[in-house]
Design an enzyme around this catalytic site. Structure first.
Site, PDB file in Angstrom:
ATOM      1  N   TYR A   1       0.821   7.033  -8.373  1.00 56.63           N
ATOM      2  CA  TYR A   1       0.838   7.797  -6.807  1.00 56.63           C
ATOM      3  C   TYR A   1       1.829   7.724  -6.292  1.00 56.63           C
ATOM      4  O   TYR A   1       2.987   6.822  -6.551  1.00 56.63           O
ATOM      5  CB  TYR A   1      -0.272   7.384  -6.062  1.00 56.63           C
ATOM      6  CG  TYR A   1       0.028   6.046  -5.384  1.00 56.63           C
ATOM      7  CD1 TYR A   1       0.483   6.128  -4.138  1.00 56.63           C
ATOM      8  CD2 TYR A   1      -0.187   4.773  -5.864  1.00 56.63           C
ATOM      9  CE1 TYR A   1       0.823   4.901  -3.439  1.00 56.63           C
ATOM     10  CE2 TYR A   1       0.206   3.719  -5.521  1.00 56.63           C
ATOM     11  CZ  TYR A   1       0.554   3.527  -3.949  1.00 56.63           C
ATOM     12  OH  TYR A   1       1.050   2.391  -3.418  1.00 56.63           O
TER      13      TYR A   1
ATOM     14  N   ARG B   1      10.845   8.773  -8.997  1.00 58.39           N
ATOM     15  CA  ARG B   1      10.143   7.664  -9.191  1.00 58.39           C
ATOM     16  C   ARG B   1       8.843   7.923  -9.567  1.00 58.39           C
ATOM     17  O   ARG B   1       8.136   7.063 -10.335  1.00 58.39           O
ATOM     18  CB  ARG B   1      10.097   6.869  -7.887  1.00 58.39           C
ATOM     19  CG  ARG B   1       9.353   5.292  -8.148  1.00 58.39           C
ATOM     20  CD  ARG B   1       9.526   4.701  -6.891  1.00 58.39           C
ATOM     21  NE  ARG B   1       8.422   5.225  -5.512  1.00 58.39           N
ATOM     22  CZ  ARG B   1       8.453   4.787  -4.556  1.00 58.39           C
ATOM     23  NH1 ARG B   1       9.091   3.402  -4.211  1.00 58.39           N
ATOM     24  NH2 ARG B   1       7.790   5.257  -3.433  1.00 58.39           N
TER      25      ARG B   1
ATOM     26  N   ARG C   1     -15.794   7.376 -20.959  1.00 57.08           N
ATOM     27  CA  ARG C   1     -14.925   6.105 -20.528  1.00 57.08           C
ATOM     28  C   ARG C   1     -14.944   5.164 -22.082  1.00 57.08           C
ATOM     29  O   ARG C   1     -15.905   5.040 -22.688  1.00 57.08           O
ATOM     30  CB  ARG C   1     -16.312   5.136 -19.627  1.00 57.08           C
ATOM     31  CG  ARG C   1     -15.519   3.953 -19.256  1.00 57.08           C
ATOM     32  CD  ARG C   1     -16.432   3.179 -18.197  1.00 57.08           C
ATOM     33  NE  ARG C   1     -15.680   2.286 -17.625  1.00 57.08           N
ATOM     34  CZ  ARG C   1     -15.500   0.962 -18.007  1.00 57.08           C
ATOM     35  NH1 ARG C   1     -16.140   0.544 -19.280  1.00 57.08           N
ATOM     36  NH2 ARG C   1     -14.625   0.041 -17.575  1.00 57.08           N
TER      37      ARG C   1
ATOM     38  N   HIS D   1     -11.824   2.207 -23.182  1.00 58.08           N
ATOM     39  CA  HIS D   1     -10.519   1.587 -22.891  1.00 58.08           C
ATOM     40  C   HIS D   1      -9.027   2.276 -23.483  1.00 58.08           C
ATOM     41  O   HIS D   1      -8.124   2.331 -22.819  1.00 58.08           O
ATOM     42  CB  HIS D   1     -10.596   0.057 -23.002  1.00 58.08           C
ATOM     43  CG  HIS D   1     -11.356  -0.864 -22.247  1.00 58.08           C
ATOM     44  ND1 HIS D   1     -12.715  -0.560 -21.925  1.00 58.08           N
ATOM     45  CD2 HIS D   1     -11.047  -1.604 -21.325  1.00 58.08           C
ATOM     46  CE1 HIS D   1     -13.211  -1.378 -21.116  1.00 58.08           C
ATOM     47  NE2 HIS D   1     -12.011  -1.932 -20.397  1.00 58.08           N
TER      48      HIS D   1
ATOM     49  N   LYS E   1       4.401   2.480  -9.730  1.00 56.10           N
ATOM     50  CA  LYS E   1       3.628   2.402  -8.663  1.00 56.10           C
ATOM     51  C   LYS E   1       2.115   3.094  -9.107  1.00 56.10           C
ATOM     52  O   LYS E   1       1.795   4.171  -9.002  1.00 56.10           O
ATOM     53  CB  LYS E   1       4.016   3.789  -7.819  1.00 56.10           C
ATOM     54  CG  LYS E   1       3.660   3.818  -6.043  1.00 56.10           C
ATOM     55  CD  LYS E   1       4.657   4.440  -5.659  1.00 56.10           C
ATOM     56  CE  LYS E   1       4.100   4.714  -3.993  1.00 56.10           C
ATOM     57  NZ  LYS E   1       4.020   3.431  -3.267  1.00 56.10           N
TER      58      LYS E   1
ATOM     59  N   GLU F   1       8.012  -9.334  -2.263  1.00 57.51           N
ATOM     60  CA  GLU F   1       7.815  -8.089  -1.318  1.00 57.51           C
ATOM     61  C   GLU F   1       6.602  -8.402  -0.557  1.00 57.51           C
ATOM     62  O   GLU F   1       5.841  -9.133  -1.039  1.00 57.51           O
ATOM     63  CB  GLU F   1       8.031  -6.877  -2.378  1.00 57.51           C
ATOM     64  CG  GLU F   1       6.878  -6.680  -3.132  1.00 57.51           C
ATOM     65  CD  GLU F   1       6.829  -5.446  -4.018  1.00 57.51           C
ATOM     66  OE1 GLU F   1       7.891  -4.465  -3.772  1.00 57.51           O
ATOM     67  OE2 GLU F   1       6.344  -5.159  -5.010  1.00 57.51           O
TER      68      GLU F   1
ATOM     69  N   LEU G   1       8.209  -2.951  -6.340  1.00 55.09           N
ATOM     70  CA  LEU G   1       8.572  -1.787  -6.555  1.00 55.09           C
ATOM     71  C   LEU G   1       9.724  -1.326  -5.839  1.00 55.09           C
ATOM     72  O   LEU G   1      10.196  -1.654  -4.693  1.00 55.09           O
ATOM     73  CB  LEU G   1       7.350  -1.199  -5.654  1.00 55.09           C
ATOM     74  CG  LEU G   1       7.271   0.580  -5.528  1.00 55.09           C
ATOM     75  CD1 LEU G   1       7.076   0.983  -7.095  1.00 55.09           C
ATOM     76  CD2 LEU G   1       6.472   1.044  -4.689  1.00 55.09           C
TER      77      LEU G   1
END
Length: 290
Positions: A32, A51, A99, A101, A146, A178, A202
């Site tokens: 995101y 990014r 679903r 993995h 991210k 951070e 990040l």
């Protein structure tokens, strides 16, 4: 905000529905970005999208749009919602599939969602500073992505919220990494120190703007790991993020930083950061020093 983007189309937000088998919903399998909007214009949009693509590449998802097309989509959404001051959130997941993995076959298309939100600048906190706590960094080892997987960040942020603090500053052993949603800086004897951009943090867009203005204004900076002892002994501490900008930290675990007021280096950076915003997005109606 009435409109949102779903898979390349701007639609009524109430109609933007995500399938229960979307891998973002089931696995957090996606990335995101949050972009600040001032005066109806996105700030550092190119850097955010670069990014975004880097994070997608890191987990093996191909951006299903050109950068120009995605930028235009976001601009159209901002205009459609008549957003002047706020944020735009977007995410891409690996798509919708039963679903499992393991990654799905290549014929599964990534899912894009984006929406806007009105959000004032946090001027009061920017002027007086915020309180923080320190907590162990329990996250995975690819914090440079991210990712939608934010449970470690959320647990840290909640610890801070429960004691009335703005942010949780994380550490691995004795090394500060951070904040739960921010990059951290200390100032000692006029030198700014911040963690190097590696897999443990990040790479912040706001952080990069700060480093650029420091270089232009001959402010010394070291990008390196610093310890909890260095952190607690700093003359000034501040954090940076897309929504918090350059935020002074005046207290850590109940102990004042310096004299408990935003320091001179931090205030200078705030002024320069506002100038960067105005270069890209036009004059700010309300400023920190007003």
């Amino acid at each position: 905000m009435k409109f949102a983007i779903l898979n390349g189309k701007i639609i009524e937000r109430s109609e933007a529905k995500v399938d229960i088998e979307d891998r973002g919903y089931q696995f957090g399998d996606g990335v995101y970005e949050v972009i600040r909007v001032y005066n109806g214009k996105m700030f550092t949009v190119t850097e955010h999208l670069n990014r975004f693509v880097k994070s997608l590449d890191s987990i093996g998802i191909t951006l299903p749009y050109t950068m120009d097309h995605l930028t235009k989509l976001l601009e159209d959404l901002i205009a459609k919602n008549n957003l002047q001051l706020g944020t735009i959130y977007m995410q891409i997941t690996r798509g919708v599939t039963p679903r499992n993995h393991a990654f799905p076959s290549e014929n599964v298309s990534p899912s894009l969602v984006a929406y806007t939100k009105e959000a004032a600048r946090p001027l009061e906190n920017l002027k007086i500073g915020v309180k923080t706590i320190v907590t162990e960094d329990i996250r995975w080892l690819r914090c440079d992505i991210k990712s939608l997987n934010l449970l470690g960040n959320l647990l840290a942020k909640q610890k801070a919220a429960e004691v009335g603090c703005f942010e949780a500053i994380q550490h691995r052993g004795q090394d500060v990494t951070e904040g739960s949603s921010s990059n951290i800086f200390i100032v000692k004897n006029g030198m700014i120190i911040t963690h190097q951009s590696d897999n443990l943090i990040l790479k912040g867009i706001t952080k990069d703007v700060i480093l650029q203005v420091c270089e232009r204004n001959s402010i010394p900076v070291e990008e390196r790991t610093f310890t909890l002892d260095e952190f607690m002994d700093a003359d000034e501490v501040f954090l940076s993020s897309t929504t918090a900008e350059v935020m002074p930290i005046i207290e850590v675990d109940g102990k004042k930083v310096g004299d408990g007021l935003p320091g001179p280096v931090t205030k200078r950076l705030q002024e320069w950061f506002e100038q960067e915003i105005e270069k890209q997005c036009g004059a700010l109606q309300d400023k920190i020093l007003n």
